[in-house]
Design a protein around this motif. Structure first.
Motif, short mmCIF file in Angstrom:
data_model
loop_
_atom_site.label_atom_id
_atom_site.label_comp_id
_atom_site.label_asym_id
_atom_site.label_seq_id
_atom_site.Cartn_x
_atom_site.Cartn_y
_atom_site.Cartn_z
N LYS A 1 -14.98 -4.55 -15.82
CA LYS A 1 -14.62 -4.75 -14.42
C LYS A 1 -14.36 -6.23 -14.19
O LYS A 1 -15.09 -7.09 -14.71
CB LYS A 1 -15.74 -4.25 -13.50
N ALA A 2 -13.33 -6.53 -13.40
CA ALA A 2 -13.00 -7.91 -13.07
C ALA A 2 -14.08 -8.49 -12.15
O ALA A 2 -14.63 -7.81 -11.29
CB ALA A 2 -11.64 -7.97 -12.39
N ASN A 3 -14.37 -9.79 -12.33
CA ASN A 3 -15.37 -10.45 -11.51
C ASN A 3 -14.76 -10.88 -10.17
O ASN A 3 -13.63 -10.53 -9.83
CB ASN A 3 -15.99 -11.63 -12.26
N ASP A 4 -15.51 -11.67 -9.43
CA ASP A 4 -15.06 -12.05 -8.08
C ASP A 4 -13.81 -12.92 -8.09
O ASP A 4 -13.11 -13.01 -7.08
CB ASP A 4 -16.18 -12.81 -7.35
N GLU A 5 -13.55 -13.57 -9.23
CA GLU A 5 -12.32 -14.37 -9.35
C GLU A 5 -11.18 -13.58 -9.97
O GLU A 5 -10.09 -14.11 -10.17
CB GLU A 5 -12.59 -15.62 -10.19
N GLY A 6 -11.45 -12.33 -10.32
CA GLY A 6 -10.40 -11.50 -10.88
C GLY A 6 -10.33 -11.51 -12.40
O GLY A 6 -9.47 -10.86 -12.99
N ARG A 7 -11.23 -12.23 -13.03
CA ARG A 7 -11.21 -12.28 -14.50
C ARG A 7 -12.04 -11.13 -15.08
O ARG A 7 -13.12 -10.82 -14.58
CB ARG A 7 -11.75 -13.60 -15.02
N PHE A 8 -11.51 -10.52 -16.14
CA PHE A 8 -12.27 -9.50 -16.85
C PHE A 8 -12.43 -9.89 -18.32
O PHE A 8 -11.58 -10.58 -18.89
CB PHE A 8 -11.60 -8.12 -16.74
N ASP A 9 -13.53 -9.46 -18.91
CA ASP A 9 -13.81 -9.67 -20.33
C ASP A 9 -14.31 -8.37 -20.92
O ASP A 9 -15.32 -7.82 -20.45
CB ASP A 9 -14.86 -10.76 -20.52
N VAL A 10 -13.61 -7.86 -21.91
CA VAL A 10 -13.93 -6.58 -22.52
C VAL A 10 -14.02 -6.76 -24.03
O VAL A 10 -13.21 -7.47 -24.62
CB VAL A 10 -12.86 -5.52 -22.18
N SER A 11 -15.00 -6.13 -24.66
CA SER A 11 -15.13 -6.16 -26.12
C SER A 11 -14.82 -4.78 -26.68
O SER A 11 -15.54 -3.82 -26.43
CB SER A 11 -16.56 -6.56 -26.51
N VAL A 12 -13.77 -4.71 -27.47
CA VAL A 12 -13.38 -3.46 -28.13
C VAL A 12 -14.14 -3.36 -29.44
O VAL A 12 -14.21 -4.32 -30.20
CB VAL A 12 -11.86 -3.43 -28.39
N PRO A 13 -14.72 -2.20 -29.74
CA PRO A 13 -15.46 -2.06 -31.01
C PRO A 13 -14.63 -2.44 -32.22
O PRO A 13 -13.41 -2.30 -32.25
CB PRO A 13 -15.81 -0.56 -31.03
N ALA A 14 -15.32 -2.93 -33.25
CA ALA A 14 -14.67 -3.47 -34.44
C ALA A 14 -13.85 -2.41 -35.17
O ALA A 14 -14.21 -1.23 -35.20
CB ALA A 14 -15.72 -4.04 -35.38
N LEU A 15 -12.76 -2.89 -35.77
CA LEU A 15 -11.91 -2.05 -36.62
C LEU A 15 -11.81 -2.68 -38.00
O LEU A 15 -11.88 -3.90 -38.15
CB LEU A 15 -10.49 -1.92 -36.05
N PRO A 16 -11.58 -1.85 -39.03
CA PRO A 16 -11.28 -2.41 -40.35
C PRO A 16 -9.85 -2.92 -40.38
O PRO A 16 -9.06 -2.69 -39.45
CB PRO A 16 -11.45 -1.20 -41.28
N ALA A 17 -9.49 -3.62 -41.45
CA ALA A 17 -8.13 -4.12 -41.59
C ALA A 17 -7.14 -2.95 -41.56
O ALA A 17 -7.40 -1.88 -42.10
CB ALA A 17 -7.98 -4.89 -42.89
N GLY A 18 -6.01 -3.20 -40.91
CA GLY A 18 -5.01 -2.15 -40.86
C GLY A 18 -4.01 -2.35 -39.74
O GLY A 18 -3.82 -3.45 -39.24
N GLY A 19 -3.39 -1.26 -39.32
CA GLY A 19 -2.36 -1.29 -38.30
C GLY A 19 -1.01 -0.93 -38.92
O GLY A 19 -0.94 -0.54 -40.09
N PRO A 20 0.05 -1.01 -38.12
CA PRO A 20 0.08 -1.54 -36.76
C PRO A 20 -0.43 -0.55 -35.72
O PRO A 20 -0.31 0.66 -35.87
CB PRO A 20 1.57 -1.84 -36.54
N TYR A 21 -1.02 -1.14 -34.65
CA TYR A 21 -1.53 -0.37 -33.53
C TYR A 21 -0.88 -0.85 -32.24
O TYR A 21 -0.26 -1.91 -32.19
CB TYR A 21 -3.05 -0.53 -33.40
N ASP A 22 -1.10 -0.08 -31.18
CA ASP A 22 -0.81 -0.54 -29.84
C ASP A 22 -2.11 -0.99 -29.19
O ASP A 22 -3.17 -0.39 -29.40
CB ASP A 22 -0.20 0.58 -28.98
#
Length: 518
Positions: A74-95
């Protein structure tokens, strides 16, 4: 060594957001905004939670999808958000899809190893200007090596973004990219067989203090004079007036038939690469928090005149980066200054030798640091040695051993201890690999020795054990100090059997020429 993975990027995001609040005020964002470090064709760090941030409406729910990994925030009072996506192994391409009040999707995203390539002109030095730059460019067909460069913006105001985009390594795109960075990344890619992302933010001529936040420098009494000097200089600084004066002089020079040298256009020191905090705010800050493996660094020339200060300034810079990034003690490897300027006949003091010493000391001050010694790769008449390939390989050795588990030679021999026996000095070394050796000729070159009078003379030396060298001079009956490669451009040839040059050293702690007088 590392902070807990689920929380560290969130903490880093909070710290960065507080730096940028003054820029954003309380204005609500009408649309989803993402910094340029996120884009099509980027590489994100494998096996680590991937930190994603941006700006939207205050309080807005945000969801992120990368491959089969997802996270919400969720974005804070200034509108900034910080999200951590769970780790992935080497690979891709992804969206990578980010949904808030609107949706942004980045395509062709690879997962691999991400490194910052930083410093001054020797890191900025382009592939096309390195040895065999034409051949290196012709063979640069590496679709899984991705590059991005951060423009040189110097400012006292914290910036949240920059203009730039990711691109694959091709014969065209590598030409203007950091040679050391590209060759380092290529070695990792070919060895590890995973995608590699390289972030080049080097700025030629930059001083180390420009890479450190102002408040961090202010918290240390030892930089009070440095900051006061800049404050005095900037108090009545008027670049527009300087530029106007130059234009008038230049116009007159042209009208007079261009006789003599042209007037030199002034440089805007207020926005330059020497002013404390300028590069941190304008270049580094917009990328802080992007999940990385580590950083490589090639700088020091601009601080050589204040080498004694660099003993503390350089570790402070590294630790500050680590604190701000929120990734614990991530790897930080640097290039020691090369040999430069004219060779001298007799032993003398050297600011460059003292800077190299300060660099070496940093390895004992901070964990997960390493130094590539390149005393045999410099050019006396050119501060930019063109052999960037071997520089990069010596950096890559550190990473391959310390971060990727390979068992190969990686560290130059370093001074351990000295014992004096009559007119002889017995010097022992660590990290000698298969043993000590010489390059080109069997005679050991580069040692000097002195007695209590502190007058150094050239010394004879011989290898008397795998890790031991005996040093003496007929004119010094009772030696008390030994130095090796102690010059701007030392003539020296001792190395390990694996070809890694011995690290310059001295066994004394006598005041140097860059140490402030008490």
């Amino acid at each position: 060594m590392k902070t807990p993975l689920p929380n560290r990027f969130l903490l880093a995001g909070i710290a960065i957001a507080s730096c940028l609040t003054s820029l954003m005020g309380s204005t609500a964002q009408a649309e989803l905004m993402m910094p340029a470090i996120f884009g099509d064709s980027m590489v994100v760090q494998r096996n680590e939670p991937v930190h994603i941030w941006g700006w939207t409406k205050p309080g807005q729910e945000v969801s992120v999808q990368l491959g089969d990994r997802a996270a919400k925030g969720k974005a804070n009072d200034e509108g900034r958000f910080d999200v951590s996506v769970p780790a992935l192994p080497a690979g891709g391409p992804y969206d990578l899809t980010v949904k808030a009040d609107e949706t942004k999707t980045f395509t062709d995203v690879l997962v691999g190893e991400v490194w910052i390539c930083s410093g001054q002109s020797n890191m900025a030095w382009a592939v096309q200007s390195a040895n065999d730059g034409d051949l290196e460019s012709l063979t640069a067909n590496y679709p899984q090596i991705r590059l991005i460069s951060v423009p040189t913006v110097g400012t006292q105001e914290p910036q949240r973004d920059f203009k730039g985009s990711w691109t694959a390594a091709t014969p065209e795109t590598v030409k203007g990219f950091s040679a050391v960075g590209y060759f380092f990344g290529r070695q990792l890619h070919e060895t590890l067989d995973v995608p590699v992302g390289l972030i080049d933010n080097a700025w030629g001529g930059s001083a180390a203090e420009a890479w450190v936040p102002r408040d961090v420098l202010e918290a240390e009494d030892k930089y009070e004079s440095l900051l006061a000097g800049w404050d005095k200089r900037m108090k009545n600084y008027d670049y527009d007036a300087l530029l106007k004066s130059w234009k008038e002089k230049n116009d007159k020079w042209v009208a007079d038939g261009r006789q003599g040298n042209a007037p030199r256009r002034p440089r805007d020191d207020s926005a330059g690469n020497q002013r404390p905090a300028n590069i941190y705010n304008g270049v580094l800050l917009p990328t802080i928090g992007y999940t990385i493996r580590g950083a490589i660094w090639y700088q020091g020339e601009s601080n050589a005149g204040r080498a004694y200060e660099y003993r503390d300034l350089f570790p402070l810079m590294i630790q500050t980066w680590r604190d701000k990034w929120g990734q614990g003690d991530f790897p930080f490897y640097w290039v020691q200054l090369a040999d430069f300027r004219s060779e001298v006949e007799e032993p003398t003091d050297s600011s460059w030798a003292e800077l190299r010493e300060a660099q070496t000391m940093t390895m004992s001050r901070l964990p997960n640091t390493g130094e590539a010694v390149i005393l045999n790769l410099g050019e006396s008449a050119d501060i930019h040695p063109k052999n960037k390939q071997d520089v990069a390989k010596r950096l890559a050795r550190w990473a391959l051993v310390k971060d990727y588990g390979y068992d190969i030679p990686y560290r130059s021999p370093t001074y351990r201890e000295v014992k004096f026996d009559g007119n002889k000095a017995i010097v022992k070394f660590d990290h000698v690999g298969g043993g000590l050796d010489t390059f080109d000729v069997r005679e050991l070159i580069g040692f000097t020795i002195a007695g209590e009078d502190q007058k150094f003379v050239h010394a004879q030396a011989k290898i008397v054990g795998k890790d031991t060298i005996e040093v003496s001079a007929d004119s010094v009956e009772t030696p008390v100090s030994v130095r090796y490669a102690w010059a701007d451009n030392p003539v020296c040839n001792v190395q390990s059997l694996e070809g890694l040059p011995v690290t310059p050293f001295r066994t004394d702690d006598w005041p140097g020429i860059t140490q402030p007088k008490k």
